[in-house]
Design an enzyme around this catalytic site. Structure first.
Site, PDB file in Angstrom:
ATOM      1  N   ASP A 196       1.930  11.556   4.683  1.00 45.59           N
ATOM      2  CA  ASP A 196       0.770  11.407   3.796  1.00 45.59           C
ATOM      3  C   ASP A 196      -0.509  11.519   4.613  1.00 45.59           C
ATOM      4  O   ASP A 196      -0.499  11.299   5.821  1.00 45.59           O
ATOM      5  CB  ASP A 196       0.782  10.017   3.152  1.00 45.59           C
ATOM      6  CG  ASP A 196       1.908   9.873   2.155  1.00 45.59           C
ATOM      7  OD1 ASP A 196       2.386  10.898   1.660  1.00 45.59           O
ATOM      8  OD2 ASP A 196       2.302   8.733   1.884  1.00 45.59           O
TER       9      ASP A 196
ATOM     10  N   LYS B 156      -1.855  13.171  -0.410  1.00 39.82           N
ATOM     11  CA  LYS B 156      -2.771  13.314  -1.538  1.00 39.82           C
ATOM     12  C   LYS B 156      -3.742  12.150  -1.462  1.00 39.82           C
ATOM     13  O   LYS B 156      -3.366  11.013  -1.295  1.00 39.82           O
ATOM     14  CB  LYS B 156      -2.050  13.345  -2.866  1.00 39.82           C
ATOM     15  CG  LYS B 156      -0.840  12.473  -2.977  1.00 39.82           C
ATOM     16  CD  LYS B 156      -0.093  12.883  -4.221  1.00 39.82           C
ATOM     17  CE  LYS B 156       1.131  12.072  -4.532  1.00 39.82           C
ATOM     18  NZ  LYS B 156       1.966  11.623  -3.504  1.00 39.82           N
TER      19      LYS B 156
ATOM     20  N   MET C  57      -6.354   0.021  -3.485  1.00 34.49           N
ATOM     21  CA  MET C  57      -7.091   1.109  -4.148  1.00 34.49           C
ATOM     22  C   MET C  57      -8.144   0.589  -5.120  1.00 34.49           C
ATOM     23  O   MET C  57      -8.123   0.934  -6.315  1.00 34.49           O
ATOM     24  CB  MET C  57      -6.096   2.033  -4.891  1.00 34.49           C
ATOM     25  CG  MET C  57      -5.113   2.703  -3.954  1.00 34.49           C
ATOM     26  SD  MET C  57      -3.755   3.525  -4.809  1.00 34.49           S
ATOM     27  CE  MET C  57      -2.547   2.210  -4.941  1.00 34.49           C
TER      28      MET C  57
HETATM   29  N1  SAH Z   1       2.029   2.045   1.224  1.00 35.27           N
HETATM   30  C1  SAH Z   1       0.706   1.604   1.609  1.00 35.27           C
HETATM   31  C2  SAH Z   1      -0.260   1.588   0.462  1.00 35.27           C
HETATM   32  C3  SAH Z   1      -0.522   2.959  -0.141  1.00 35.27           C
HETATM   33  S1  SAH Z   1      -1.723   2.921  -1.422  1.00 35.27           S
HETATM   34  C4  SAH Z   1       0.807   0.228   2.255  1.00 35.27           C
HETATM   35  O1  SAH Z   1       1.862  -0.400   2.208  1.00 35.27           O
HETATM   36  O2  SAH Z   1      -0.184  -0.204   2.820  1.00 35.27           O
HETATM   37  C5  SAH Z   1      -3.189   3.314  -0.518  1.00 35.27           C
HETATM   38  C6  SAH Z   1      -4.123   2.126  -0.468  1.00 35.27           C
HETATM   39  O3  SAH Z   1      -3.688   1.188   0.499  1.00 35.27           O
HETATM   40  C7  SAH Z   1      -5.532   2.462  -0.062  1.00 35.27           C
HETATM   41  O4  SAH Z   1      -6.287   2.984  -1.135  1.00 35.27           O
HETATM   42  C8  SAH Z   1      -6.042   1.107   0.368  1.00 35.27           C
HETATM   43  O5  SAH Z   1      -6.335   0.304  -0.745  1.00 35.27           O
HETATM   44  C9  SAH Z   1      -4.810   0.541   1.054  1.00 35.27           C
HETATM   45  N2  SAH Z   1      -4.830   0.775   2.509  1.00 35.27           N
HETATM   46  C10 SAH Z   1      -4.017   1.573   3.201  1.00 35.27           C
HETATM   47  N3  SAH Z   1      -4.295   1.521   4.521  1.00 35.27           N
HETATM   48  C11 SAH Z   1      -5.336   0.669   4.649  1.00 35.27           C
HETATM   49  C12 SAH Z   1      -6.082   0.185   5.757  1.00 35.27           C
HETATM   50  N4  SAH Z   1      -5.814   0.568   7.000  1.00 35.27           N
HETATM   51  N5  SAH Z   1      -7.083  -0.703   5.521  1.00 35.27           N
HETATM   52  C13 SAH Z   1      -7.360  -1.118   4.264  1.00 35.27           C
HETATM   53  N6  SAH Z   1      -6.674  -0.699   3.174  1.00 35.27           N
HETATM   54  C14 SAH Z   1      -5.687   0.178   3.363  1.00 35.27           C
END
Ligand code: SAH
Length: 257
Positions: free
Chosen positions: A34, A56, A168
């Site tokens: 991703d 995406k 998100m």
């Molecule tokens: N599978 C991922 C989440 C995917 S959805 C997980 O477990 O973290 C994507 C969302 O995750 C982003 O829009 C944001 O809200 C959050 N996110 C992912 N990486 C991040 C980071 N390093 N810092 C803050 N929020 C993060």
């Protein structure tokens, strides 16, 4: 026939990869990742591997989910170690369910390698504990549904002792504030916004449900931790939150500063 590994890449810092994830990245034949996966983590991929960005982001779809599923099934017919690399943990807002379903339907061998989810990375960045026996006995990892079922959010499990982690949240903090307030959260409930947790661009901002609307937007990826745990200082408030098998009492207001 090869094997497909659904691997959590963690929130950004390559040192937060599991040993297993790092080992599999170093021997992968093909990696489908991703766009959320950090450049540093991508740097751990074997130089001989084929790397496909199926990311995406911000609504700009590179590939549909069906196309990604088909790629996973296809690659596993011809490659031994197929890695599907996802930001954070694959099972949290990662569409792992759909990919696992496709692999099951195609009778492919697979394994899930969990990763550090953004909620954990953000809590660490903010110096916040997601649960705290004084003020928070449960954690809700959630996101607002958008579009057609925008009002379908089920806030039934929300209590004053819930830590809400909002993935998100989008750029419209005023809308987030309104929805949180509509859900019954008080304006003085603390929240913390964390952007780029664990990465070099990490930013942490303390706010509250009431003040959120006018906060400066932080860069994506960002999430919000909402609840008493997000207070800079949680004073011992002394209430007994849990007794036996249920919620005993919730104070109306919380002593935070
Ligand atoms: N599978 C991922 C989440 C995917 S959805 C997980 O477990 O973290 C994507 C969302 O995750 C982003 O829009 C944001 O809200 C959050 N996110 C992912 N990486 C991040 C980071 N390093 N810092 C803050 N929020 C993060």
């Amino acid at each position: 026939m090869g094997k497909v590994y659904l691997i959590g890449a963690g929130p950004g810092d390559p040192e937060l990869l599991t040993l297993k994830a790092a080992r599999l990245l170093s021997c992968a034949n093909v990696v489908l990742h991703d766009s959320l996966v950090s450049a540093e983590v991508l740097g751990k991929i074997s130089p001989g591997a084929e790397v496909v960005d199926v990311g995406k982001r911000c609504g700009k779809k590179l590939l549909t989910q069906d196309e990604i599923n088909a790629l996973l099934v296809g690659y596993s017919a011809s490659h031994e170690v197929v890695v599907r690399l996802k930001g954070g943990d694959p099972s949290i807002f990662g569409r792992a369910g759909e990919e696992l379903g496709a692999l099951r339907d195609a009778h492919r061998e697979f394994e899930v390698v969990p990763g550090v989810t953004a909620a954990s990375g953000a809590a660490a960045a903010a110096g916040v504990s997601l649960t705290d026996r004084r003020v928070a006995s449960q954690v809700l990892l959630t996101t607002f549904s958008r579009g057609r079922d925008a009002t379908a959010m089920d806030w039934g499990c929300l209590t004053p002792a819930t830590t809400l982690v909002l993935y998100m949240p989008g750029p419209d903090y005023a809308e987030v504030a309104r929805r949180l307030s509509d859900a019954g959260l008080p304006a003085d409930l603390p929240c913390v916004i964390v952007s780029g947790a664990s990465g070099s661009q990490q930013q942490v901002r303390s706010s509250s449900v009431g003040a959120l609307a006018t906060e400066e937007k932080l860069a994506a990826p960002a999430l919000m931790i909402v609840g008493r745990v997000a207070s800079r200082q949680i004073r011992e408030i002394g209430e007994v939150f849990w007794r036996g098998d249920g919620v005993e009492s919730w104070p109306e207001t919380v002593s935070v500063s």
